[in-house]
Each structure stands twice: as structure tokens, then as C-alpha cells.
Design a protein around this motif. Structure first.
Motif, PDB file in Angstrom:
ATOM      1  N   THR A 203       0.988  -0.954  -0.228  1.00 32.69           N
ATOM      2  CA  THR A 203      -0.500   0.002   0.248  1.00 32.69           C
ATOM      3  C   THR A 203       1.272   0.994   0.253  1.00 32.69           C
ATOM      4  O   THR A 203       2.052   1.109   0.689  1.00 32.69           O
ATOM      5  N   GLU A 284     -11.376  -4.823   1.312  1.00 25.87           N
ATOM      6  CA  GLU A 284     -10.497  -5.502   2.425  1.00 25.87           C
ATOM      7  C   GLU A 284     -11.104  -4.316   3.708  1.00 25.87           C
ATOM      8  O   GLU A 284     -10.617  -4.485   4.842  1.00 25.87           O
ATOM      9  N   LEU A 285      -9.738  -2.883   3.006  1.00 28.75           N
ATOM     10  CA  LEU A 285     -10.624  -2.452   4.131  1.00 28.75           C
ATOM     11  C   LEU A 285     -10.941  -1.663   4.963  1.00 28.75           C
ATOM     12  O   LEU A 285     -11.428  -1.386   5.857  1.00 28.75           O
ATOM     13  N   ARG A 288     -12.130  -5.010   7.646  1.00 30.76           N
ATOM     14  CA  ARG A 288     -11.104  -4.431   8.720  1.00 30.76           C
ATOM     15  C   ARG A 288     -11.818  -3.652   9.563  1.00 30.76           C
ATOM     16  O   ARG A 288     -11.651  -3.356  10.898  1.00 30.76           O
ATOM     17  N   ARG A 292     -13.702  -3.022  14.050  1.00 31.01           N
ATOM     18  CA  ARG A 292     -13.553  -2.764  14.711  1.00 31.01           C
ATOM     19  C   ARG A 292     -14.578  -1.995  15.365  1.00 31.01           C
ATOM     20  O   ARG A 292     -14.226  -1.048  16.433  1.00 31.01           O
ATOM     21  N   GLU A 306      -4.732   3.132  10.420  1.00 24.58           N
ATOM     22  CA  GLU A 306      -4.330   1.826  10.885  1.00 24.58           C
ATOM     23  C   GLU A 306      -4.563   0.787  10.159  1.00 24.58           C
ATOM     24  O   GLU A 306      -3.492  -0.142   9.488  1.00 24.58           O
ATOM     25  N   GLU A 307      -5.953   0.255   9.613  1.00 20.51           N
ATOM     26  CA  GLU A 307      -5.962  -0.908   8.748  1.00 20.51           C
ATOM     27  C   GLU A 307      -5.196  -0.774   7.714  1.00 20.51           C
ATOM     28  O   GLU A 307      -4.773  -1.926   6.960  1.00 20.51           O
ATOM     29  N   TRP A 308      -5.765   0.072   6.588  1.00 18.67           N
ATOM     30  CA  TRP A 308      -4.863   0.663   5.954  1.00 18.67           C
ATOM     31  C   TRP A 308      -3.354   0.315   5.650  1.00 18.67           C
ATOM     32  O   TRP A 308      -2.630  -0.576   5.448  1.00 18.67           O
ATOM     33  N   ALA A 309      -2.560   0.880   6.778  1.00 19.91           N
ATOM     34  CA  ALA A 309      -0.644   0.009   7.055  1.00 19.91           C
ATOM     35  C   ALA A 309      -0.804  -1.000   7.337  1.00 19.91           C
ATOM     36  O   ALA A 309       0.475  -2.077   6.894  1.00 19.91           O
ATOM     37  N   LYS A 310      -1.400  -1.890   8.092  1.00 18.20           N
ATOM     38  CA  LYS A 310      -1.576  -3.116   8.515  1.00 18.20           C
ATOM     39  C   LYS A 310      -1.436  -4.275   7.265  1.00 18.20           C
ATOM     40  O   LYS A 310      -1.598  -5.417   7.415  1.00 18.20           O
ATOM     41  N   ILE A 311      -2.773  -3.754   5.880  1.00 19.51           N
ATOM     42  CA  ILE A 311      -2.176  -4.735   4.581  1.00 19.51           C
ATOM     43  C   ILE A 311      -1.230  -5.368   4.541  1.00 19.51           C
ATOM     44  O   ILE A 311      -0.173  -4.556   4.148  1.00 19.51           O
ATOM     45  N   PRO A 312      -0.835  -6.534   4.405  1.00 17.74           N
ATOM     46  CA  PRO A 312      -0.082  -7.126   3.487  1.00 17.74           C
ATOM     47  C   PRO A 312       0.165  -7.641   2.485  1.00 17.74           C
ATOM     48  O   PRO A 312      -0.611  -7.027   1.504  1.00 17.74           O
TER      49      PRO A 312
END
Length: 320
Positions: A203, A284-285, A288, A292, A306-312
Motif C-alpha cells: 500500500t 478489504e479496508l 477490517r 473494530r 491503521e488498518e490500511w497500513a496493516k494490509i500485507p
């Protein structure tokens, strides 16, 4: 009258074996504890069909004739949006009275089920031709070619906006306990607009667009976020930028800005969000974020980032 229990295969075989030894039906019945009439029926069946196994039963006749089946098949093929009620009325006018369940069962035997219609972009002939041209031009592109594309788009994220069903483990009569509910509000409770980009390597930047976006704001977003994302993801020389045909993207000033920056832009067919893998990444975002359960707009924005940064990166690579 109660239905009698069916004889086992072994019992039926014993009846035939004893009959072949010359014993009478009454003797066989007494020996095996079976009614004489049942013994006689088994023996007659064996003599006629050379088997004591159950034969295929004809069952009740079909309510809808073969001509009726042909008629409803033709109707749903011509117009898949035809309702059960319409089909019931069509058959009734033809002299056959049936229920919706009968219609459903008949169509299922023909391999047709009622399913939810997919929502897709409205395509005019010019859009179809443009998409076909795009496909033909890129048919031979390699995986490496697509890995060198930076995909971008805007999306709106609603507070309490995901309509997917969530299941919970709970005891009886606790359906309204706060832990077992999903909070909803009228009109979605507000939303935020996001711009983001990504490539097969992961991302890029994600930002919130707080004001109504115009051409100048869009160019500022590209300047401050697209180019840094390219450097962070270490895109190869000759990388390609993708954005859709929104008027802000195709404005003369935007095209000039892209030309001055020497950016190669992927020619994009109109009405084609389904071709852009970032649409899947937005989904996907949002899933996620919904897990929460943010309670206000500030929390929504924070959780989105936060969730955008966590997407592998593997998710991004698979989408591309």
C-alpha cells in the motif's frame, strides 16, 4: 394403517433360497416370521424381475407438463428477472395451477436457481468497445508489467457502513445485549472520503479528503502523496500511473502536470471500476474497519489509517 417395516436384503434372499428348495410360502413365512402374503410378493417379484431389490418408483406425476417446462424455461431465459409470481400466473393462464415451490423445484431440476443479481457498471456500446480495446491492447502484458503499475482511486467510508451480516455466539434471550449487537444509525452516521494508492509491492499513502475535491486539490494530493509512495515502494523505472476518467483526473491542467512530471499514465476505459484492483482493496479496508466498530468520525479516520497500513503486501500482490 401403519406402514410396515421393509424386509432386509438378507431376509428377502432367504425367502428366495427356501422357495428354491421347494418349501411352501406358508412354511417359509412361519420359519422366518414373515406374513404369507409378503413371502408370496417377494417370490413373484423374483420370478418376474430376477431380483428382490427395490425397483425405481414412478412417484406422483409431475404437476407441470413438458410443454409447461419448456414455456417457463423460455420465459426465464428471455428475462431472468421474471418473478415466481409471474411464472405462476403464466401457467395458470395456460390451464395449470401450481405453487411457487413447484416452480422453484421444476427450474432447479433444469439447473436453474434463483440467485441475487450482481451489481455492475452500466455499460453503453461505446463503453463495451473501449473495454474490449483495452483488453486486446493489454492481453499480452506480463505479470511484471502489471506489477509496475501504481493503482489509485477515491472512496467513501461510512460510519457503521458495512451491511454484511455478523454472527455472534450468545445464549437465549440475550440478542439485545450490547456485546451481541452491531450499532446502526440513520443515514449511516456520517462518512469520510479517502484517496489512496497501491502497487503489487504494497500500500502507498492514504489520506482523508476533507473538502470537496477539485482539480487543484487533486494535483496537490498527487504531488504530496503519489510521488512519495512511488519512492517508498521502490517502483521500477518506467512505472505506470493508473487513475480513472473522473473530470478532475482528465482536466487539461492535470494532464499538463502529469506531462511535466514525466509520468506515464495508463489509458483507462470509462465505466470500468471492476477492472481496478483497488476496488477489492477498498473492500478489504472497509471490512477490517467495520470489525473494530469505530463510534465517531475521528475514530473512523484513525482506524482507516491503521488498518490500511496493516494490509500485507501479499494481499496487494495477489490482487494485481
Amino acid at each position: 394403517m401403519a406402514k410396515t417395516k421393509e424386509l432386509s436384503k438378507d431376509t428377502r434372499k432367504s425367502i428366495v433360497d427356501l422357495h428354491q428348495t421347494g418349501k411352501s410360502e406358508s412354511t417359509i413365512g412361519k420359519q422366518l416370521g414373515v406374513k404369507k402374503s409378503t413371502v408370496g410378493a417377494i417370490i413373484r417379484k423374483w420370478k418376474t424381475y430376477k431380483t428382490t431389490d427395490n425397483l425405481p418408483r414412478s412417484g406422483a406425476p409431475r404437476k407441470i407438463s413438458s410443454r409447461g417446462v419448456t414455456m417457463i424455461m423460455r420465459t426465464v431465459s428471455k428475462d431472468p428477472r421474471t418473478t415466481w409470481g409471474d411464472l405462476v400466473n403464466d401457467l395458470q393462464r395456460a390451464g395449470t395451477k401450481v405453487t411457487k415451490v413447484t416452480i422453484s423445484n421444476t427450474l432447479q431440476r433444469q439447473g436453474i436457481k434463483s440467485r441475487s443479481a450482481r451489481r455492475v457498471p452500466l455499460l453503453k456500446p461505446v463503453h463495451v468497445q473501449a473495454r474490449l480495446k483495452f483488453a486486446r491492447e493489454h492481453m499480452d502484458d506480463t505479470a511484471e508489467d502489471w506489477e509496475n503499475v501504481m493503482w489509485s482511486d477515491e472512496t467513501k467510508v461510512e460510519l457503521f457502513g458495512i451491511n454484511s451480516t455478523r454472527r455472534v455466539w450468545r445464549t437465549k434471550n440475550t440478542e439485545l445485549h450490547p456485546k451481541n449487537t452491531i450499532p446502526t444509525v440513520k443515514h449511516g452516521g456520517g462518512n469520510i472520503m479517502l484517496w489512496g494508492c497501491f502497487s503489487a509491492k504494497g500500500t502507498g499513502r492514504l489520506i482523508r479528503v476533507k473538502d470537496r475535491m477539485n482539480g487543484a486539490m487533486y494535483r496537490e494530493i498527487l504531488s504530496q502523496n503519489l510521488l512519495p509512495s512511488v519512492r517508498t515502494l521502490k517502483m521500477k523505472r518506467g512505472w505506470v500511473f493508473q487513475h480513472d476518467n473522473d473530470p478532475k483526473h482528465t482536466a487539461r491542467a492535470t494532464k499538463e502536470w502529469l506531462r511535466k512530471k514525466h509520468l506515464k499514465v495508463l489509458e483507462w476505459p470509462s465505466q470500468s471500476p471492476d477492472l481496478n484492483p483497488i476496488e477489492n482493496l477498498w473492500r478489504e479496508l472497509k471490512v477490517r474497519v467495520a470489525r473494530r466498530q469505530p463510534q465517531n468520525i475521528t475514530a473512523l479516520e484513525k482506524i482507516c489509517m491503521e488498518e490500511w497500513a496493516k494490509i500485507p503486501a501479499t494481499v496487494c500482490a495477489n490482487l494485481v
